[in-house]
Design a protein around this motif. Structure first.
Motif, PDB file in Angstrom:
ATOM      1  N   PHE A   1     -10.216   6.828   0.660  1.00 20.58           N
ATOM      2  CA  PHE A   1     -10.145   5.444   1.112  1.00 20.58           C
ATOM      3  C   PHE A   1      -9.609   5.445   2.538  1.00 20.58           C
ATOM      4  O   PHE A   1      -8.887   6.361   2.942  1.00 20.58           O
ATOM      5  N   ASP A   2      -9.933   4.405   3.301  1.00 23.60           N
ATOM      6  CA  ASP A   2      -9.460   4.310   4.682  1.00 23.60           C
ATOM      7  C   ASP A   2      -7.949   4.519   4.789  1.00 23.60           C
ATOM      8  O   ASP A   2      -7.470   5.177   5.715  1.00 23.60           O
ATOM      9  N   CYS A   3      -7.197   3.960   3.845  1.00 28.08           N
ATOM     10  CA  CYS A   3      -5.732   4.024   3.914  1.00 28.08           C
ATOM     11  C   CYS A   3      -5.173   5.430   3.765  1.00 28.08           C
ATOM     12  O   CYS A   3      -3.992   5.657   4.042  1.00 28.08           O
ATOM     13  N   GLN A   4      -5.998   6.394   3.374  1.00 26.72           N
ATOM     14  CA  GLN A   4      -5.523   7.760   3.190  1.00 26.72           C
ATOM     15  C   GLN A   4      -5.542   8.575   4.473  1.00 26.72           C
ATOM     16  O   GLN A   4      -5.057   9.700   4.491  1.00 26.72           O
TER      17      GLN A   4
ATOM     18  N   LEU B   1     -19.132  21.115   0.127  1.00 27.12           N
ATOM     19  CA  LEU B   1     -18.127  20.669  -0.832  1.00 27.12           C
ATOM     20  C   LEU B   1     -17.690  19.251  -0.519  1.00 27.12           C
ATOM     21  O   LEU B   1     -17.344  18.946   0.629  1.00 27.12           O
ATOM     22  N   LEU B   2     -17.704  18.401  -1.527  1.00 24.48           N
ATOM     23  CA  LEU B   2     -17.111  17.074  -1.455  1.00 24.48           C
ATOM     24  C   LEU B   2     -15.716  17.238  -2.046  1.00 24.48           C
ATOM     25  O   LEU B   2     -15.583  17.646  -3.201  1.00 24.48           O
ATOM     26  N   VAL B   3     -14.705  16.944  -1.264  1.00 24.64           N
ATOM     27  CA  VAL B   3     -13.336  17.324  -1.624  1.00 24.64           C
ATOM     28  C   VAL B   3     -12.456  16.092  -1.847  1.00 24.64           C
ATOM     29  O   VAL B   3     -12.345  15.242  -0.962  1.00 24.64           O
ATOM     30  N   PRO B   4     -11.783  16.023  -3.007  1.00 25.68           N
ATOM     31  CA  PRO B   4     -10.818  14.937  -3.211  1.00 25.68           C
ATOM     32  C   PRO B   4      -9.555  15.227  -2.413  1.00 25.68           C
ATOM     33  O   PRO B   4      -9.298  16.381  -2.037  1.00 25.68           O
ATOM     34  N   LEU B   5      -8.773  14.196  -2.159  1.00 29.08           N
ATOM     35  CA  LEU B   5      -7.551  14.417  -1.399  1.00 29.08           C
ATOM     36  C   LEU B   5      -6.554  13.293  -1.620  1.00 29.08           C
ATOM     37  O   LEU B   5      -6.891  12.236  -2.138  1.00 29.08           O
ATOM     38  N   VAL B   6      -5.338  13.572  -1.210  1.00 32.78           N
ATOM     39  CA  VAL B   6      -4.272  12.564  -1.217  1.00 32.78           C
ATOM     40  C   VAL B   6      -4.168  11.946   0.166  1.00 32.78           C
ATOM     41  O   VAL B   6      -3.982  10.749   0.320  1.00 32.78           O
ATOM     42  N   GLY B   7      -4.311  12.767   1.196  1.00 32.67           N
ATOM     43  CA  GLY B   7      -4.236  12.286   2.573  1.00 32.67           C
ATOM     44  C   GLY B   7      -4.975  13.224   3.506  1.00 32.67           C
ATOM     45  O   GLY B   7      -5.240  14.382   3.174  1.00 32.67           O
ATOM     46  N   CYS B   8      -5.295  12.710   4.691  1.00 34.18           N
ATOM     47  CA  CYS B   8      -5.989  13.485   5.714  1.00 34.18           C
ATOM     48  C   CYS B   8      -5.531  12.965   7.071  1.00 34.18           C
ATOM     49  O   CYS B   8      -5.270  11.775   7.222  1.00 34.18           O
ATOM     50  N   ASP B   9      -5.424  13.872   8.051  1.00 35.50           N
ATOM     51  CA  ASP B   9      -5.041  13.410   9.387  1.00 35.50           C
ATOM     52  C   ASP B   9      -6.215  13.517  10.359  1.00 35.50           C
ATOM     53  O   ASP B   9      -7.306  13.956   9.995  1.00 35.50           O
ATOM     54  N   ARG B  10      -5.979  13.127  11.591  1.00 30.10           N
ATOM     55  CA  ARG B  10      -7.042  13.066  12.606  1.00 30.10           C
ATOM     56  C   ARG B  10      -7.551  14.434  13.049  1.00 30.10           C
ATOM     57  O   ARG B  10      -8.511  14.524  13.791  1.00 30.10           O
ATOM     58  N   SER B  11      -6.889  15.494  12.593  1.00 26.84           N
ATOM     59  CA  SER B  11      -7.342  16.853  12.913  1.00 26.84           C
ATOM     60  C   SER B  11      -8.079  17.500  11.750  1.00 26.84           C
ATOM     61  O   SER B  11      -8.479  18.657  11.844  1.00 26.84           O
TER      62      SER B  11
ATOM     63  N   ALA C   1      -5.555   0.878  -3.257  1.00 28.51           N
ATOM     64  CA  ALA C   1      -6.895   0.756  -2.671  1.00 28.51           C
ATOM     65  C   ALA C   1      -7.967   0.868  -3.755  1.00 28.51           C
ATOM     66  O   ALA C   1      -8.958   0.129  -3.731  1.00 28.51           O
ATOM     67  N   ALA C   2      -7.773   1.765  -4.709  1.00 25.60           N
ATOM     68  CA  ALA C   2      -8.748   1.930  -5.789  1.00 25.60           C
ATOM     69  C   ALA C   2      -8.873   0.655  -6.620  1.00 25.60           C
ATOM     70  O   ALA C   2      -9.977   0.274  -7.016  1.00 25.60           O
ATOM     71  N   GLN C   3      -7.755  -0.007  -6.849  1.00 25.32           N
ATOM     72  CA  GLN C   3      -7.799  -1.266  -7.604  1.00 25.32           C
ATOM     73  C   GLN C   3      -8.438  -2.385  -6.787  1.00 25.32           C
ATOM     74  O   GLN C   3      -9.185  -3.197  -7.320  1.00 25.32           O
ATOM     75  N   ALA C   4      -8.153  -2.426  -5.503  1.00 23.15           N
ATOM     76  CA  ALA C   4      -8.659  -3.496  -4.645  1.00 23.15           C
ATOM     77  C   ALA C   4     -10.135  -3.308  -4.272  1.00 23.15           C
ATOM     78  O   ALA C   4     -10.815  -4.286  -3.954  1.00 23.15           O
ATOM     79  N   LYS C   5     -10.630  -2.056  -4.318  1.00 18.37           N
ATOM     80  CA  LYS C   5     -11.992  -1.758  -3.866  1.00 18.37           C
ATOM     81  C   LYS C   5     -12.755  -0.949  -4.918  1.00 18.37           C
ATOM     82  O   LYS C   5     -13.084   0.219  -4.708  1.00 18.37           O
ATOM     83  N   PRO C   6     -13.071  -1.551  -6.056  1.00 18.33           N
ATOM     84  CA  PRO C   6     -13.730  -0.792  -7.123  1.00 18.33           C
ATOM     85  C   PRO C   6     -15.133  -0.290  -6.763  1.00 18.33           C
ATOM     86  O   PRO C   6     -15.641   0.625  -7.398  1.00 18.33           O
ATOM     87  N   LYS C   7     -15.759  -0.849  -5.753  1.00 23.38           N
ATOM     88  CA  LYS C   7     -17.119  -0.438  -5.345  1.00 23.38           C
ATOM     89  C   LYS C   7     -17.097   0.493  -4.134  1.00 23.38           C
ATOM     90  O   LYS C   7     -18.130   0.738  -3.514  1.00 23.38           O
ATOM     91  N   ALA C   8     -15.930   1.030  -3.785  1.00 23.69           N
ATOM     92  CA  ALA C   8     -15.811   1.867  -2.587  1.00 23.69           C
ATOM     93  C   ALA C   8     -16.705   3.097  -2.642  1.00 23.69           C
ATOM     94  O   ALA C   8     -17.293   3.494  -1.635  1.00 23.69           O
TER      95      ALA C   8
ATOM     96  N   ALA D   1     -15.126  17.151   7.917  1.00 26.29           N
ATOM     97  CA  ALA D   1     -15.360  15.720   8.109  1.00 26.29           C
ATOM     98  C   ALA D   1     -14.660  14.954   6.994  1.00 26.29           C
ATOM     99  O   ALA D   1     -14.233  15.539   5.993  1.00 26.29           O
ATOM    100  N   LEU D   2     -14.559  13.643   7.191  1.00 32.82           N
ATOM    101  CA  LEU D   2     -13.979  12.747   6.199  1.00 32.82           C
ATOM    102  C   LEU D   2     -14.898  11.540   6.056  1.00 32.82           C
ATOM    103  O   LEU D   2     -15.289  10.931   7.055  1.00 32.82           O
ATOM    104  N   ALA D   3     -15.241  11.216   4.812  1.00 29.13           N
ATOM    105  CA  ALA D   3     -16.042  10.020   4.526  1.00 29.13           C
ATOM    106  C   ALA D   3     -15.173   9.035   3.765  1.00 29.13           C
ATOM    107  O   ALA D   3     -14.492   9.411   2.807  1.00 29.13           O
ATOM    108  N   THR D   4     -15.183   7.779   4.205  1.00 29.71           N
ATOM    109  CA  THR D   4     -14.454   6.718   3.522  1.00 29.71           C
ATOM    110  C   THR D   4     -15.443   5.595   3.216  1.00 29.71           C
ATOM    111  O   THR D   4     -16.630   5.682   3.522  1.00 29.71           O
TER     112      THR D   4
END
Length: 189
Positions: free
Chosen positions: A160-163, A119-129, A21-28, A179-182
């Motif tokens: 990214f949305d895919c996460q 806090l703006l938090v990096p992540l590998v994945g996130c779920d709907r909860s 996703a990072a490669q496909a969406k450099p302006k994300a 919350a989650l921002a994509t």
């Protein structure tokens, strides 16, 4: 239901998706900054913790620039040690950074320590909860637990949305996101 034993395989799969996703969406990161909802930005000047992105992570720098322009102080995390909370040091556009363990860029040691309210938090994945999957060291879980014990604080994952996945394993020490921002949406938990 996904078990905690599945975390390593899930982490590897999500890191692969995130890298693509990072490669496909450099302006994300710029898209995220443009669509980040104003009602989640404090009205009064506060300290907001961002992060310097590692390869493949959602780039928070456009959002940090927007928040700084709005009058907020920005700080970045500093790894103190395994099993410990992160420390946050003041940072402004143009300030020097130093490369630390695992390639993490941190403010210089003379920069003042800050106590963030958001806090703006990096992540590998996130779920709907709002459960977050990180790199496995627990830095943000320790940090959020300590900060939330002291005062009200919001944690917003940037991804990214895919996460975003349906379900992630959550252990007792895991700290959920508010919350989650994509690049295309903002989800409140």
């Amino acid at each position: 239901m996904i078990s905690s034993a599945d975390k390593p395989a899930l982490r590897a799969r999500l890191l692969d998706l995130r890298g693509k996703a990072a490669q496909a969406k450099p302006k994300a990161g710029a898209l995220l900054a443009e669509t980040f909802p104003g009602d989640w930005v404090p009205e009064t000047s506060v300290c907001i913790a961002g992060y310097w992105p590692l390869a493949g992570e959602m780039d928070p720098r456009p959002l940090m620039a927007r928040l700084a322009t709005a009058g907020h102080s920005i700080c970045l995390p500093v790894v103190v040690g395994d099993g410990q909370s992160l420390e946050f040091r003041s940072w402004q556009l143009g300030d020097a950074l130093e490369r630390k363990a695992l390639g993490v860029m941190e403010p210089l040691s003379h920069q003042p320590v800050c106590q963030p309210s958001l806090l703006l938090v990096p992540l590998v994945g996130c779920d709907r909860s709002g459960n977050r999957l990180g790199y496995g060291k627990g830095y943000y879980d320790h940090t959020l637990s300590a900060l939330r014990a002291a005062r009200a604080i919001r944690a917003i994952g940037l991804a990214f949305d895919c996460q975003m996945v349906a379900d992630l394993p959550a252990d007792g020490h895991d700290q959920p996101l508010d919350a989650l921002a994509t690049e295309s949406r903002f989800v409140v938990f």
